[in-house]
Write a protein that holds these residues in place. Structure first.
Motif, PDB file in Angstrom:
ATOM      1  N   PRO A 126       0.817  -1.215   0.000  1.00  0.00           N
ATOM      2  CA  PRO A 126       0.000   0.000   0.000  1.00  0.00           C
ATOM      3  C   PRO A 126       0.850   1.264   0.000  1.00  0.00           C
ATOM      4  CG  PRO A 126       0.149  -0.876   2.219  1.00  0.00           C
ATOM      5  CD  PRO A 126       0.863  -1.863   1.318  1.00  0.00           C
ATOM      6  N   ARG A 130     -15.990   0.208   5.031  1.00  0.00           N
ATOM      7  CA  ARG A 130     -15.394   1.023   3.970  1.00  0.00           C
ATOM      8  C   ARG A 130     -13.969   1.467   4.293  1.00  0.00           C
ATOM      9  NH1 ARG A 130     -20.585   4.805   2.151  1.00  0.00           N
ATOM     10  NH2 ARG A 130     -21.987   3.040   1.712  1.00  0.00           N
ATOM     11  N   LYS A 131     -13.184   0.501   4.710  1.00  0.00           N
ATOM     12  CA  LYS A 131     -11.779   0.778   5.004  1.00  0.00           C
ATOM     13  C   LYS A 131     -10.906  -0.249   4.297  1.00  0.00           C
ATOM     14  CE  LYS A 131     -13.145   2.390   9.586  1.00  0.00           C
ATOM     15  NZ  LYS A 131     -13.502   3.717   9.116  1.00  0.00           N
ATOM     16  N   GLN A 132      -9.668   0.144   4.056  1.00  0.00           N
ATOM     17  CA  GLN A 132      -8.702  -0.761   3.444  1.00  0.00           C
ATOM     18  C   GLN A 132      -7.983  -1.512   4.547  1.00  0.00           C
ATOM     19  OE1 GLN A 132      -5.472   1.150   1.325  1.00  0.00           O
ATOM     20  NE2 GLN A 132      -5.140  -0.621   0.004  1.00  0.00           N
ATOM     21  N   LEU A 174      -4.906  -3.319   6.115  1.00  0.00           N
ATOM     22  CA  LEU A 174      -3.453  -3.342   6.014  1.00  0.00           C
ATOM     23  C   LEU A 174      -2.878  -4.273   7.075  1.00  0.00           C
ATOM     24  CD1 LEU A 174      -2.583   0.462   5.640  1.00  0.00           C
ATOM     25  CD2 LEU A 174      -3.249  -1.168   3.859  1.00  0.00           C
ATOM     26  N   SER A 207      -1.427  -4.771   1.804  1.00  0.00           N
ATOM     27  CA  SER A 207      -2.853  -4.478   1.780  1.00  0.00           C
ATOM     28  C   SER A 207      -3.552  -5.681   1.157  1.00  0.00           C
ATOM     29  CB  SER A 207      -3.152  -3.217   0.961  1.00  0.00           C
ATOM     30  OG  SER A 207      -2.828  -3.398  -0.402  1.00  0.00           O
ATOM     31  N   GLU A 238      -9.314   5.750   7.028  1.00  0.00           N
ATOM     32  CA  GLU A 238      -9.146   5.086   5.739  1.00  0.00           C
ATOM     33  C   GLU A 238      -8.723   3.626   5.845  1.00  0.00           C
ATOM     34  OE1 GLU A 238      -8.311   9.470   5.350  1.00  0.00           O
ATOM     35  OE2 GLU A 238      -7.525   7.858   6.619  1.00  0.00           O
ATOM     36  N   HIS A 239      -8.007   3.276   6.903  1.00  0.00           N
ATOM     37  CA  HIS A 239      -7.425   1.941   6.989  1.00  0.00           C
ATOM     38  C   HIS A 239      -7.749   1.273   8.321  1.00  0.00           C
ATOM     39  CE1 HIS A 239      -4.353   4.264   4.512  1.00  0.00           C
ATOM     40  NE2 HIS A 239      -4.838   3.393   3.659  1.00  0.00           N
ATOM     41  N   GLY A 260      -7.450  -7.158  -0.144  1.00  0.00           N
ATOM     42  CA  GLY A 260      -8.837  -6.842  -0.436  1.00  0.00           C
ATOM     43  C   GLY A 260      -9.439  -7.856  -1.377  1.00  0.00           C
ATOM     44  N   GLY A 277     -14.194  -4.202   4.578  1.00  0.00           N
ATOM     45  CA  GLY A 277     -15.045  -3.749   3.482  1.00  0.00           C
ATOM     46  C   GLY A 277     -16.384  -3.253   3.969  1.00  0.00           C
ATOM     47  N   VAL A 311     -11.125  -9.188   5.938  1.00  0.00           N
ATOM     48  CA  VAL A 311     -11.401  -8.429   4.713  1.00  0.00           C
ATOM     49  C   VAL A 311     -12.867  -8.033   4.651  1.00  0.00           C
ATOM     50  CG1 VAL A 311     -11.498  -8.585   2.196  1.00  0.00           C
ATOM     51  CG2 VAL A 311      -9.494  -9.430   3.417  1.00  0.00           C
TER      52      VAL A 311
END
Length: 377
Positions: A178, A353-355, A357, A371, A325-326, A373, A350, A346
């Motif tokens: 990432p 709404r975050k990534q 890591l 990262s 964000e993460h 997904g 999701g 995961v």
């Protein structure tokens, strides 16, 4: 009239117009002399299943019952599953991606074909749509695993995990390195003073901006509070500030186990307390916390999400705080993913709404960031 193939070792040789029929037009196998090609077992099985091969003659020198017989899909599939480790799950993924319109090459011995520069653990390479193995760029480097297999995390970046569950459904996960590019512009003052309690540091007269702009700590507030300016720092936040010479301790409240009793400097006292309450995991989380701060990102606890941290890339003020964000999980360099747990992580990331890591670190050396997904090829 469809051609037949001959199994020689771990490859199926097909003559006649096989090169034009299978390799040039659809990317199966690898060319041999003339118009002949060599197919991996998985490619041959797929062509048998489609009816594009009439049969495969088993290796007469291979021994065992049936050697020298010409067989169809069912018998060839069973023979291959006995001869090649994890053949069945690899075939399922190969067939699924072929049905999605990809040309593929096997990438792991004893599956000959394809010369892409990929990790040894990669099973298949899928090329960009419309491209063939001799001209195409690799779009996915695919590692096939069953849902009960452990997957080492280190070195996984750049690969696509194809997880085959117990009902033969396939879930794809993309694993990348990432880019964590924060934009939080805040420099803590150098005169912060606090008191080390059992598992946190209390700053009684917190400087302006430490919380509102730097998003350090949590204010001690209440509707009827007569005391203002009190900030509670986590041990991670406090240790990081102390390591940067931003925080000093006025008092260390002992916990009864001797933690920090013999430590004379602030950083060592806080780190010793962190290790006392969390063990070696504290060092790994502290290294990750400091790495994120060095990237101008703000890490905060991810406890509510089952993670170590959630991150904010651009904090101007807490009052105008964006969504994080993460979600970050900190693991050891030798960590192995359990596909079921990875799927859960995961899915959770999701859902909010975050990534997702992962920080692979032993607490002392460089951090390997990953990262992960869901993806749909």
């Amino acid at each position: 009239m469809q051609p037949t193939g001959d199994l020689r070792g771990d490859a199926v040789h097909v003559g006649g117009d096989a090169r034009q029929r299978f390799y040039d037009s659809r990317g199966y196998g690898r060319p041999l002399e003339g118009n002949a090609i060599a197919l991996s077992r998985v490619e041959a099985a797929h062509l048998l299943f489609r009816g594009d091969l009439a049969g495969v003659t088993l290796d007469a020198n291979g021994g065992g019952s049936g050697a020298g017989d010409t067989v169809g899909f069912e018998r060839f599939f069973v023979d291959s599953a006995a001869a090649v480790e994890r053949f069945a799950v690899r075939y399922l993924v190969y067939a699924d991606l072929r049905d999605r319109g990809f040309y593929l090459s096997p990438a792991r011995d004893p599956w000959p074909g394809g010369d892409a520069d990929v990790a040894d653990a990669v099973d298949l390479v899928a090329y960009e749509r419309g491209a063939t193995p001799d001209t195409g760029t690799v779009h996915y480097a695919i590692r096939v695993v069953g849902e009960r297999e452990a997957v080492p995390a280190s070195g996984l970046a750049g690969q696509t995990l194809a997880v085959v569950d117990e009902e033969s459904d396939i879930t794809y996960f993309g694993v990348d390195r990432p880019a964590i590019d924060g934009a939080t512009d805040y420099e803590p003052p150098a005169d912060v003073r606090g008191v080390l309690l059992s598992d946190r540091v209390v700053v009684w007269d917190a400087p302006d901006g430490l919380y509102e702009r730097g998003f350090y700590g949590q204010p001690l507030t209440g509707r009827a509070a007569a005391v203002e300016g009190v900030l509670q720092l986590s041990l991670l936040e406090a240790a990081s500030l102390a390591a940067d010479d931003r925080l000093g301790l006025d008092e260390v409240v002992e916990t009864g186990d001797g933690a920090a009793e013999s430590e004379s400097d602030t950083t060592a006292a806080i780190v010793a307390r962190g290790r006392a309450v969390e063990g070696d995991r504290f060092d790994r989380r502290l290294a990750t916390y400091r790495d994120l701060r060095d990237r101008d990102a703000v890490p905060k606890t991810g406890f509510k999400f089952g993670a170590d941290f959630r991150t904010y890339l651009d904090v101007e003020t807490v009052e105008s705080l964006p969504h994080s964000e993460h979600l970050v999980r900190v693991v050891e360099p030798g960590h192995a993913f359990a596909p079921r747990e990875l799927s859960l992580d995961v899915r959770l990331a999701g859902g909010v709404r975050k990534q997702l890591l992962f920080a692979l670190t032993d607490g002392t050396g460089p951090i390997e960031w990953l990262s992960v997904g869901r993806l749909t090829p």
